[in-house]
Design an enzyme around this catalytic site. Structure first.
Site, mmCIF file in Angstrom:
data_model
loop_
_atom_site.group_PDB
_atom_site.id
_atom_site.type_symbol
_atom_site.label_atom_id
_atom_site.label_comp_id
_atom_site.label_asym_id
_atom_site.label_seq_id
_atom_site.Cartn_x
_atom_site.Cartn_y
_atom_site.Cartn_z
ATOM 1 N N CYS A 30 5.520 33.997 32.802
ATOM 2 C CA CYS A 30 6.364 35.171 33.086
ATOM 3 C C CYS A 30 6.326 36.074 31.852
ATOM 4 O O CYS A 30 6.425 35.592 30.722
ATOM 5 C CB CYS A 30 7.798 34.748 33.392
ATOM 6 S SG CYS A 30 7.894 33.646 34.808
ATOM 7 N N CYS A 57 9.189 36.122 28.972
ATOM 8 C CA CYS A 57 9.732 34.841 28.504
ATOM 9 C C CYS A 57 8.911 34.286 27.339
ATOM 10 O O CYS A 57 7.683 34.174 27.435
ATOM 11 C CB CYS A 57 9.728 33.854 29.671
ATOM 12 S SG CYS A 57 10.161 32.169 29.219
#
Ligand code: SAH
Ligand code: SF4
Length: 348
Positions: free
Chosen positions: A110, A113
């Site tokens: 992601c 992140c």
């Protein structure tokens, strides 16, 4: 080892059955670090366990960092030298929620992140997951309590399905740590086949990292969406065996200028129609690298207001532990993370 494995072991060693309960309780209730601590087991049994190569509690606490807001982050060094982090978030009077890691790194990449940037090194074993709870309990003063456990640390829990399920069995075993399943939450970025399996296996709470109200935005920030898009995710969630009166949590990281407009909030209300959910908005926690920004406070409030007006339960996650890189999405090894066992944290 599970309670059942220990029973088999004790039986194979020709010992009476009640010894399994004693052994299990030394490990999971009295947190023994060696077989020598187990004073009510006969010396001959302790010696046999050592001779046969059994060991206890391999993980060690490295540095314990404490934030000005009371959040604590423990670096946990594993047997093979890998490290993960677990965070204790204060929830009022001497109570903490513990955030557990399930993998070293994460494969799902992601874009917002820090753990995702590391890639995946390996899964944690059930013992390495449970050890995080035991180490934290040992590190906290006696009058403090860990009331809730959330699988929201490093890694994608459903990508390590068996390890996570076995760790939940340990954590919730009445002879062991004894947590109610209601106090345990598993968070996932949306691995659809595993979501159903989770619901059929353990009655824990479910949290979904939704983070976008349409596929165009989700594709851009969460590569997993290209495999399991929002339509498939919503269908899976509608079929999830949610116990009566419970809600699932939708986590929504707010990225300034990406997914924080009022139109996104509107779209979200349509997307979630028919689901029993509470929404948790998480203003993005920064780290070096991606070109995202934390949304302005007014934007966050307007987003929340619209959802509240539509009848949803909506909280904004208070950012904790930002000064020690312990906030959501900030976990992972940094280049200057030296490992030094912290004797005080170990209570030794
Ligand atoms: N892999 C699982 C468990 C980790 S939970 C999952 O993604 O659900 C970590 C939570 O923090 C997720 O909801 C994620 O969307 C959120 N998050 C990740 N990076 C973040 C960041 N930099 N700021 C705020 N939240 C973040
Ligand atoms: Fe992995 Fe969750 Fe981070 Fe995504 S948000 S990279 S799934 S830990």
């Amino acid at each position: 080892m599970s309670r059942e494995n220990i029973e088999v072991l004790i039986k194979d060693l020709g010992e009476p059955r009640y010894r399994a309960g004693q052994l299990y309780s030394w490990i999971f209730q009295k947190f023994a670090r060696s077989f020598d601590d187990m004073s009510n087991l006969p010396k001959s049994l302790r010696q046999r366990l050592i001779d046969e190569g059994y060991t206890i509690g391999r993980a060690q606490v490295g540095r314990m960092a404490e934030s000005i807001d009371g959040t604590r982050k423990l670096s946990v060094r594993l047997d093979d030298g890998a490290a993960v982090e677990t965070v204790l978030i204060p929830m009022g009077d001497r109570q903490f929620t513990q955030c557990l890691s399930s993998q070293v790194g994460c494969a799902l990449d992601c874009k917002f992140c820090y753990t995702g940037k590391m890639g995946l090194s390996r899964n944690l074993s059930p013992g390495e997951i449970v050890d995080q709870v035991i180490l934290a309990k040992r590190a906290l003063p006696d009058d403090c309590r860990i009331s809730h456990l959330v699988y929201m640390g490093m890694g994608e829990p459903l990508h390590n399905f068996d390890g996570v399920i076995q760790s939940i069995h340990q954590i919730c075993h009445p002879d062991g740590l004894g947590y109610s399943h209601k106090r345990v939450t598993v968070s996932t970025s949306g691995l659809i086949p595993a979501i159903k399996k989770l619901g059929d296996t353990v009655p824990v709470n479910l949290a979904i990292s939704l983070n976008a109200s349409n596929d165009a935005v989700r594709d851009q920030i969460m590569p997993i969406n290209k495999t399991y898009n929002l339509d498939k995710l919503m269908t899976a969630l509608k079929a999830y065996p949610l116990p009566p009166r419970r809600k699932m949590t939708m986590e929504y990281v707010l990225l300034g200028g990406v997914n924080d407009e009022i139109e996104h909030a509107m779209e979200l209300t349509r997307l979630l129609r028919g689901l029993r959910v509470r929404i948790n908005l998480i203003p993005w926690n920064p780290f070096d690298g991606p070109e995202y920004k934390r949304p302005e406070e007014a934007k966050v409030r307007a987003f929340q207001r619209l959802l509240l007006d539509k009848g949803y339960t909506v909280t904004v996650r208070v950012t904790k532990g930002l000064d020690i890189d312990a906030a959501c999405g900030q976990l992972g090894e940094r280049p200057d993370d030296d490992f030094e066992p912290d004797k005080e944290a170990l209570n030794e």
